[in-house]
Structures are given as structure tokens and as C-alpha cells.
Scaffold this motif. Structure first.
Motif, PDB file in Angstrom:
ATOM      1  N   TYR A  11      35.227  40.276  51.482  1.00  0.00           N
ATOM      2  CA  TYR A  11      34.598  38.870  51.034  1.00  0.00           C
ATOM      3  C   TYR A  11      34.605  38.987  49.256  1.00  0.00           C
ATOM      4  O   TYR A  11      35.022  37.739  48.822  1.00  0.00           O
ATOM      5  CB  TYR A  11      33.168  38.932  51.423  1.00  0.00           C
ATOM      6  CG  TYR A  11      32.376  37.777  50.673  1.00  0.00           C
ATOM      7  CD1 TYR A  11      32.251  36.514  51.186  1.00  0.00           C
ATOM      8  CD2 TYR A  11      31.656  38.038  49.419  1.00  0.00           C
ATOM      9  CE1 TYR A  11      31.484  35.487  50.701  1.00  0.00           C
ATOM     10  CE2 TYR A  11      30.953  37.058  48.787  1.00  0.00           C
ATOM     11  CZ  TYR A  11      30.864  35.761  49.260  1.00  0.00           C
ATOM     12  OH  TYR A  11      30.289  34.731  48.686  1.00  0.00           O
ATOM     13  N   PHE A  12      34.338  40.018  48.659  1.00  0.00           N
ATOM     14  CA  PHE A  12      34.347  39.876  47.245  1.00  0.00           C
ATOM     15  C   PHE A  12      35.762  40.055  46.693  1.00  0.00           C
ATOM     16  O   PHE A  12      36.115  40.161  45.544  1.00  0.00           O
ATOM     17  CB  PHE A  12      33.657  41.161  46.738  1.00  0.00           C
ATOM     18  CG  PHE A  12      32.291  40.879  46.755  1.00  0.00           C
ATOM     19  CD1 PHE A  12      31.528  39.972  45.997  1.00  0.00           C
ATOM     20  CD2 PHE A  12      31.420  41.498  47.779  1.00  0.00           C
ATOM     21  CE1 PHE A  12      30.213  39.862  46.083  1.00  0.00           C
ATOM     22  CE2 PHE A  12      29.933  41.092  47.949  1.00  0.00           C
ATOM     23  CZ  PHE A  12      29.576  40.324  46.906  1.00  0.00           C
ATOM     24  N   ALA A  13      37.109  40.189  47.464  1.00  0.00           N
ATOM     25  CA  ALA A  13      38.516  40.642  47.015  1.00  0.00           C
ATOM     26  C   ALA A  13      38.997  39.652  46.069  1.00  0.00           C
ATOM     27  O   ALA A  13      39.763  39.830  45.342  1.00  0.00           O
ATOM     28  CB  ALA A  13      39.218  40.909  48.233  1.00  0.00           C
ATOM     29  N   ALA A  14      38.408  38.548  46.443  1.00  0.00           N
ATOM     30  CA  ALA A  14      38.806  37.173  45.487  1.00  0.00           C
ATOM     31  C   ALA A  14      38.353  37.234  44.059  1.00  0.00           C
ATOM     32  O   ALA A  14      38.940  36.604  43.361  1.00  0.00           O
ATOM     33  CB  ALA A  14      38.455  35.966  46.209  1.00  0.00           C
ATOM     34  N   TYR A  15      37.281  38.083  43.904  1.00  0.00           N
ATOM     35  CA  TYR A  15      36.624  37.936  42.403  1.00  0.00           C
ATOM     36  C   TYR A  15      37.558  39.024  41.626  1.00  0.00           C
ATOM     37  O   TYR A  15      38.183  39.818  42.307  1.00  0.00           O
ATOM     38  CB  TYR A  15      35.317  38.737  42.677  1.00  0.00           C
ATOM     39  CG  TYR A  15      34.128  37.709  43.290  1.00  0.00           C
ATOM     40  CD1 TYR A  15      34.242  37.387  44.647  1.00  0.00           C
ATOM     41  CD2 TYR A  15      33.268  37.218  42.599  1.00  0.00           C
ATOM     42  CE1 TYR A  15      33.460  36.754  45.166  1.00  0.00           C
ATOM     43  CE2 TYR A  15      32.380  36.266  43.152  1.00  0.00           C
ATOM     44  CZ  TYR A  15      32.160  36.110  44.482  1.00  0.00           C
ATOM     45  OH  TYR A  15      31.447  35.101  45.141  1.00  0.00           O
ATOM     46  N   PRO A  16      37.153  38.753  40.256  1.00  0.00           N
ATOM     47  CA  PRO A  16      37.927  39.906  39.467  1.00  0.00           C
ATOM     48  C   PRO A  16      37.626  41.174  39.825  1.00  0.00           C
ATOM     49  O   PRO A  16      36.277  41.135  40.234  1.00  0.00           O
ATOM     50  CB  PRO A  16      37.295  39.414  37.970  1.00  0.00           C
ATOM     51  CG  PRO A  16      37.225  37.806  38.023  1.00  0.00           C
ATOM     52  CD  PRO A  16      36.627  37.654  39.557  1.00  0.00           C
ATOM     53  N   HIS A  17      38.376  42.003  39.601  1.00  0.00           N
ATOM     54  CA  HIS A  17      38.020  43.348  40.105  1.00  0.00           C
ATOM     55  C   HIS A  17      36.812  44.109  39.669  1.00  0.00           C
ATOM     56  O   HIS A  17      36.197  44.582  40.632  1.00  0.00           O
ATOM     57  CB  HIS A  17      39.302  44.502  39.734  1.00  0.00           C
ATOM     58  CG  HIS A  17      39.024  46.027  40.333  1.00  0.00           C
ATOM     59  ND1 HIS A  17      38.467  46.908  39.662  1.00  0.00           N
ATOM     60  CD2 HIS A  17      39.711  46.464  41.316  1.00  0.00           C
ATOM     61  CE1 HIS A  17      38.289  47.924  40.323  1.00  0.00           C
ATOM     62  NE2 HIS A  17      39.031  47.649  41.405  1.00  0.00           N
ATOM     63  N   ASP A  18      36.525  44.094  38.405  1.00  0.00           N
ATOM     64  CA  ASP A  18      35.030  44.588  38.154  1.00  0.00           C
ATOM     65  C   ASP A  18      33.727  43.900  38.799  1.00  0.00           C
ATOM     66  O   ASP A  18      32.931  44.409  39.185  1.00  0.00           O
ATOM     67  CB  ASP A  18      34.944  44.428  36.514  1.00  0.00           C
ATOM     68  CG  ASP A  18      36.027  45.508  36.079  1.00  0.00           C
ATOM     69  OD1 ASP A  18      36.172  46.399  36.522  1.00  0.00           O
ATOM     70  OD2 ASP A  18      35.868  45.437  34.622  1.00  0.00           O
ATOM     71  N   GLU A  19      33.867  42.272  38.881  1.00  0.00           N
ATOM     72  CA  GLU A  19      33.045  41.806  39.529  1.00  0.00           C
ATOM     73  C   GLU A  19      32.820  42.223  41.038  1.00  0.00           C
ATOM     74  O   GLU A  19      32.030  42.019  41.762  1.00  0.00           O
ATOM     75  CB  GLU A  19      33.300  40.286  39.534  1.00  0.00           C
ATOM     76  CG  GLU A  19      32.742  39.684  37.991  1.00  0.00           C
ATOM     77  CD  GLU A  19      33.124  38.100  38.076  1.00  0.00           C
ATOM     78  OE1 GLU A  19      32.636  37.478  39.054  1.00  0.00           O
ATOM     79  OE2 GLU A  19      33.416  37.532  37.030  1.00  0.00           O
ATOM     80  N   ALA A  20      34.044  42.087  41.649  1.00  0.00           N
ATOM     81  CA  ALA A  20      34.130  42.537  43.097  1.00  0.00           C
ATOM     82  C   ALA A  20      33.553  43.969  43.410  1.00  0.00           C
ATOM     83  O   ALA A  20      32.660  44.027  44.175  1.00  0.00           O
ATOM     84  CB  ALA A  20      35.526  42.357  43.576  1.00  0.00           C
ATOM     85  N   VAL A  21      33.764  45.043  42.511  1.00  0.00           N
ATOM     86  CA  VAL A  21      33.191  46.132  42.689  1.00  0.00           C
ATOM     87  C   VAL A  21      31.742  46.181  42.575  1.00  0.00           C
ATOM     88  O   VAL A  21      31.223  46.853  43.183  1.00  0.00           O
ATOM     89  CB  VAL A  21      33.806  47.381  41.770  1.00  0.00           C
ATOM     90  CG1 VAL A  21      33.113  48.563  41.575  1.00  0.00           C
ATOM     91  CG2 VAL A  21      35.168  47.570  42.044  1.00  0.00           C
ATOM     92  N   ALA A  22      31.434  45.396  41.457  1.00  0.00           N
ATOM     93  CA  ALA A  22      29.935  45.272  41.345  1.00  0.00           C
ATOM     94  C   ALA A  22      29.264  44.647  42.573  1.00  0.00           C
ATOM     95  O   ALA A  22      28.130  44.855  42.920  1.00  0.00           O
ATOM     96  CB  ALA A  22      29.602  44.631  40.000  1.00  0.00           C
ATOM     97  N   GLY A  23      29.788  43.415  42.900  1.00  0.00           N
ATOM     98  CA  GLY A  23      29.246  42.692  44.064  1.00  0.00           C
ATOM     99  C   GLY A  23      29.100  43.686  45.481  1.00  0.00           C
ATOM    100  O   GLY A  23      28.326  43.443  45.997  1.00  0.00           O
TER     101      GLY A  23
END
Length: 63
Positions: A11-23
């Protein structure tokens, strides 16, 4: 457990990497019970086989 964590990461993979990890980390922290968190932390510590690339750094943020 691995399947669920990977679904969250997908789900979070489309976000920028740092945002995805945080999500992913935020989701795990707020929605997974302590036993599940302990299991995923142990799995990551044992090598994290089968986990999406976003899951390991997310779990490491929780430690």
C-alpha cells in the motif's frame, strides 16, 4: 504475519521511500498487537526472509 506486513508495505510502496517506511512503521505501531509486533521483530532479526523491502526498516524503527 509476513503476508499482512507485505500488504501494508505494498500500500505504501507508491509513497517516497522515507514516507513509505514511516507509514508502515506507524501502521504496525498503531494496529498490531504486542504479540504480532514481537513476532515480526523476531522474524526481521532472523533475516526477514520473504518480507517486502519496506518492512525491515519500518520494523527497525520500532525497536
Amino acid at each position: 504475519m509476513i503476508h499482512n506486513a507485505n500488504q501494508i508495505a505494498t500500500y505504501f510502496a507508491a509513497y517516497p521511500h522515507d514516507e513509505a517506511v514511516a507509514g508502515v512503521a506507524d501502521h504496525l505501531k498503531h494496529f498490531w498487537e504486542p504479540r504480532m509486533l514481537a513476532q515480526i521483530k523476531a522474524h526481521v532479526a532472523a533475516g526477514g526472509e520473504g518480507l517486502h523491502d519496506l518492512v525491515r526498516p519500518a520494523v527497525e524503527r520500532l525497536s
